[in-house]
Design a protein around this motif. Structure first.
Motif: not given
Length: 91
Positions: A80-86
């Motif tokens: 999970l990319d927490l910055e992009k939320m994807e």
């Protein structure tokens, strides 16, 4: 070392597709389910505060959740990319 202590190595568990949107919601708003008008009405009738004492009321808690997730590298393990939320990869 890993042969001596096999439980110390990182474990990557594939997430079911049905869980992924709920985790993004949890890391975004701090709650697995959204607080709708209907839910707020039911809570009022039950004598509870319409907004639960979660991150819906305390928005700063969401940042604390993200800090914990990053510190434990949970985001990396589940892709999970927490910055992009994807998610970096899809099933």
């Amino acid at each position: 070392m890993k042969e001596l202590y096999p439980w110390r190595r990182p474990v990557k568990i594939p997430l079911p597709s049905s869980v992924k949107p709920q985790l993004i919601r949890h890391f975004s708003i701090g709650l697995l389910y959204p607080v709708t008008d209907e839910l707020m009405e039911v809570r009022k009738k039950a004598g509870l505060d319409p907004i639960p004492p979660t991150a819906h009321r305390y928005h700063e808690v969401v940042e604390d959740i993200r800090k914990i997730v990053k510190a434990m590298e949970i985001d990396k393990n589940m892709g999970l990319d927490l910055e992009k939320m994807e998610y970096r990869f899809n099933d």
